[in-house]
Design a protein around this motif. Structure first.
Motif, PDB file in Angstrom:
ATOM      1  N   SER A 269     -12.722 -45.672  54.673  1.00 21.95           N
ATOM      2  CA  SER A 269     -14.020 -46.196  55.075  1.00 21.95           C
ATOM      3  C   SER A 269     -14.885 -45.026  55.503  1.00 21.95           C
ATOM      4  CB  SER A 269     -13.885 -47.188  56.238  1.00 21.95           C
ATOM      5  OG  SER A 269     -15.169 -47.428  56.788  1.00 21.95           O
TER       6      SER A 269
ATOM      7  N   THR B  95     -16.267 -45.919  59.139  1.00 23.44           N
ATOM      8  CA  THR B  95     -15.449 -45.773  60.343  1.00 23.44           C
ATOM      9  C   THR B  95     -14.696 -44.439  60.374  1.00 23.44           C
ATOM     10  OG1 THR B  95     -13.433 -46.717  59.379  1.00 23.44           O
ATOM     11  CG2 THR B  95     -15.034 -48.277  60.303  1.00 23.44           C
TER      12      THR B  95
ATOM     13  N   ASP C 161     -13.277 -51.204  55.290  1.00 29.38           N
ATOM     14  CA  ASP C 161     -13.495 -51.959  56.542  1.00 29.38           C
ATOM     15  C   ASP C 161     -14.126 -53.324  56.271  1.00 29.38           C
ATOM     16  OD1 ASP C 161     -16.752 -51.476  57.242  1.00 29.38           O
ATOM     17  OD2 ASP C 161     -15.823 -50.051  55.887  1.00 29.38           O
TER      18      ASP C 161
ATOM     19  N   GLU D 116     -11.927 -43.910  58.820  1.00 33.20           N
ATOM     20  CA  GLU D 116     -10.535 -44.218  58.489  1.00 33.20           C
ATOM     21  C   GLU D 116     -10.191 -43.702  57.091  1.00 33.20           C
ATOM     22  OE1 GLU D 116      -8.776 -46.499  60.728  1.00 33.20           O
ATOM     23  OE2 GLU D 116      -6.944 -46.001  59.634  1.00 33.20           O
TER      24      GLU D 116
END
Ligand code: GDP
Ligand code: MG
Length: 370
Positions: free
Chosen positions: A223, A226, A190, A228
């Motif tokens: 990440s 986050t 990120d 992700e």
């Protein structure tokens, strides 16, 4: 290891230890009851009493490794992979462990209060994965030093904005030495400065070549902050698990390794065990490192009381007479008497070793002194 202490030998040939000590003294050896005698010395003393020492190779029943026997192929079934996270400081190991736990554990586990027991399990696509929540390096070094292998897969976390650093290389070396497959988690994707290609490039120099570049190493950009990419990482872990086919036999007495242990004011000795083979049950007579007892209560990583724990399951237990150490092996025995005998013998050996009295009297030293 064919050795006995003076005390053990005395017991075996139905004599007083003081008598053996006197005999040794006459042979020119000053010995204590804890003195370790080797096979030749034992034979010499025994012959003085007209006792023949059996030639058969005896299994040292106080060595817990002898209970880590292999099971027949047909008794084995699939077990969850045991995963450790390693990498350079600040590259996101703790964040990733927390993130995996928070996103996965709460799903479908109503009111599951996660408690820290040094390891946890998550479910991905209906399959469990066990994560060791202890610093990966410590897990490798202390456990490998004892020859205990507990990790199946290593996640190597590399921050995409920082690249390969000294502890990254150290982690690779540990995993390679232990022959544990590595999955690279390229973290902090990120961030503005993230550069996954650079990480891939740098790791090529350490023998980790991405599949995208014709190599065999799985790289997952993600990440931890986050979330992700975390699902992809878990899928890759399952994939490696399918290829490696980690198996165990749930229908035997449990054996495994201590993840962590401490003394609790209210509950006494509390130890988190990773069951590696078999099924651990409430009431099981158990030897853990140099401690022993009966499994009194078991709590899983969600803080729930459980009655049994199968292969690759981390579980916190109480009921031990003392506090074992991380990396110690544990073995469940048939009955409490055997567990006590093995446990006490191991505690005694530890005590002797601790006092530094474990000097070995061999036939040579006996003759040297004559
Ligand atoms: P460890 O030393 O490897 O356990 O690293 P930590 O998990 O403590 O993370 C170090 C720092 O990096 C903390 O401030 C984290 O918030 C931050 N961090 C970890 N993962 C990420 C990420 O994916 N993205 C961003 N932006 N920051 C992250
Ligand atoms: Mg950390």
């Amino acid at each position: 290891s064919e050795s006995l202490t003076v005390g053990e030998l005395a017991k075996k040939i139905y004599r007083e230890p003081s008598e053996i000590i006197k005999k040794l003294f006459l042979l020119g050896v000053m010995a204590t009851i804890n003195q370790v005698l080797d096979k030749d010395a034992i034979e010499l003393i025994a012959s003085e009493y007209g006792v023949e020492v059996e030639e058969e190779i005896k299994i040292d029943t106080t060595d817990l490794e002898v209970y880590f026997t292999e099971d027949s192929e047909e008794s084995l079934i699939e077990r969850p992979s045991v995963v450790t996270i390693m990498g350079h400081v600040d590259h996101g190991k703790t964040t990733l462990l927390d993130s995996i736990r928070n996103t996965k554990v709460t799903e479908g586990e109503a009111g599951g209060i996660t408690q820290h027991i040094g390891a946890y399990q998550v479910v991905e696509n209906g399959k469990k994965i066990t994560f060791l929540d202890t610093p990966g390096h410590a897990a490798f070094t202390t456990m490998r030093a004892r020859g205990a292998k507990i990790t199946d897969i290593t996640i190597l976390v590399v921050a995409a904005d920082d690249g390969v650093m000294p502890q990254t290389v150290e982690a690779i070396n540990h995993a390679k030495a232990a022959e544990v497959p590595i999955i690279v988690a390229v973290n902090k994707m990120d961030k503005e400065a993230a550069n996954a290609d650079r990480v891939m490039q740098e790791l090529t120099e350490h023998g980790l070549v991405s599949e995208a570049w014709g190599g065999e190493t799985i790289f997952v950009p993600l990440s931890a902050k986050t979330g992700e990419g975390i699902d992809t990482l878990l899928e890759m872990i399952l994939l490696v698990g399918e290829v490696e086919e980690y198996k165990a036999n749930p229908n035997r007495k449990a054996v495994g390794t201590v993840i962590e242990a401490q003394l609790d004011k209210g509950r006494g000795s509390v130890a988190t065990l990773l069951v590696q083979n078999g099924t651990l049950k409430i009431g099981d007579p158990i030897v853990v490192g140099h401690t022993f007892g009966r499994v009194r209560a078991m709590v899983n990583d969600k803080g729930r009381r459980v009655k049994e724990a199968g292969p690759s399951t981390p579980v916190e237990i109480t009921g031990l007479n003392d506090v074992p150490q991380a990396g110690d092996r544990f073995v469940v025995f048939e009955d409490e008497k055997t567990a006590r005998q093995v446990g006490e013998a191991r505690a005694q050996t530890a005590l002797v070793a601790h006092r530094g009295e474990k000097s070995i009297v061999s036939l040579e030293t006996l003759f040297d002194q004559l």
